[in-house]
Write a protein that holds these residues in place. Structure first.
Motif, PDB file in Angstrom:
ATOM      1  N   ARG A 113       3.800   5.838  -5.748  1.00  0.00           N
ATOM      2  CA  ARG A 113       3.502   5.976  -7.022  1.00  0.00           C
ATOM      3  C   ARG A 113       2.356   6.876  -7.569  1.00  0.00           C
ATOM      4  N   HIS A 114       1.379   6.789  -6.837  1.00  0.00           N
ATOM      5  CA  HIS A 114       0.046   7.549  -7.167  1.00  0.00           C
ATOM      6  C   HIS A 114      -0.011   9.136  -6.453  1.00  0.00           C
ATOM      7  N   ARG A 123       3.988   1.643  -1.160  1.00  0.00           N
ATOM      8  CA  ARG A 123       4.637   1.673  -2.542  1.00  0.00           C
ATOM      9  C   ARG A 123       3.640   2.280  -3.371  1.00  0.00           C
ATOM     10  N   PHE A 124       2.351   1.793  -3.403  1.00  0.00           N
ATOM     11  CA  PHE A 124       1.245   2.387  -4.398  1.00  0.00           C
ATOM     12  C   PHE A 124       0.985   3.829  -3.883  1.00  0.00           C
ATOM     13  N   TRP A 182      -7.602   7.651  -8.446  1.00  0.00           N
ATOM     14  CA  TRP A 182      -7.777   7.028  -7.358  1.00  0.00           C
ATOM     15  C   TRP A 182      -8.293   7.974  -6.247  1.00  0.00           C
ATOM     16  N   ALA A 218       0.892  -1.149   0.207  1.00  0.00           N
ATOM     17  CA  ALA A 218      -0.146   0.100   0.209  1.00  0.00           C
ATOM     18  C   ALA A 218       0.751   1.304  -0.023  1.00  0.00           C
TER      19      ALA A 218
END
Length: 156
Positions: free
Chosen positions: A44-45, A40-41, A104, A38
């Motif tokens: 990235r976002h 890392r996600f 997101w 999560a």
């Protein structure tokens, strides 16, 4: 200068360089594989680099939890500390999503789902996260390109 003033001025104090009102802090379970994925996600976002990160059981994490009157030994919830205070479970996840890049940020619309339902789903995932995703023996060291976003210097 009092002892309290000295602690504030001391650069080794866990919260010396932490300002959640300016840069929100996501506290996560440092040994949970799902939590690492999560984070890392999020990196990235989060093109704007809004969020900072720290393990719940780190000195920074414990100090922030104490500051907000939250338990320091319960690692079943992600915690977001921002300018509006401390948020746990689904409230934290949705408030984080709101500040992510599109699409997101559209997850923020899920706040209309009653919290008790959202948190029940959150608790179910939290209960089985180690069994499904596994766990690490220790918090992993972040990649060099994102290390400055981690508040816990012992991870370096």
């Amino acid at each position: 200068m009092s002892d309290a003033d000295a602690a504030v001025d001391d650069d080794t104090a866990p919260l010396a360089d932490v300002n959640p009102e300016r840069t929100p802090v996501v506290l996560f379970d440092g040994v949970c594989n799902l939590c690492h994925g999560a984070v890392r996600f999020l990196v990235r976002h989060d093109d704007a680099g809004v969020f900072r990160f720290a393990p719940l059981d780190s000195p920074v994490g414990r100090a922030l939890l104490e500051r907000h009157g939250l338990p320091t030994a319960d690692y079943d919830s992600v915690v977001l500390i921002d300018d509006a205070g401390a948020h746990r479970k689904s409230a934290a996840a949705l408030r984080v999503a709101r500040r992510l890049d599109s699409p997101w940020n559209l997850a923020w619309a899920l706040r209309v789902v009653p919290r008790r339902i959202r948190d029940a789903v959150y608790d179910l995932v939290a209960e089985y996260r180690y069994g499904v995703f596994g766990r690490k023996d220790a918090c992993e060291v972040p990649e060099p390109e994102v290390r400055e976003r981690f508040l816990e210097r012992s991870l370096e």
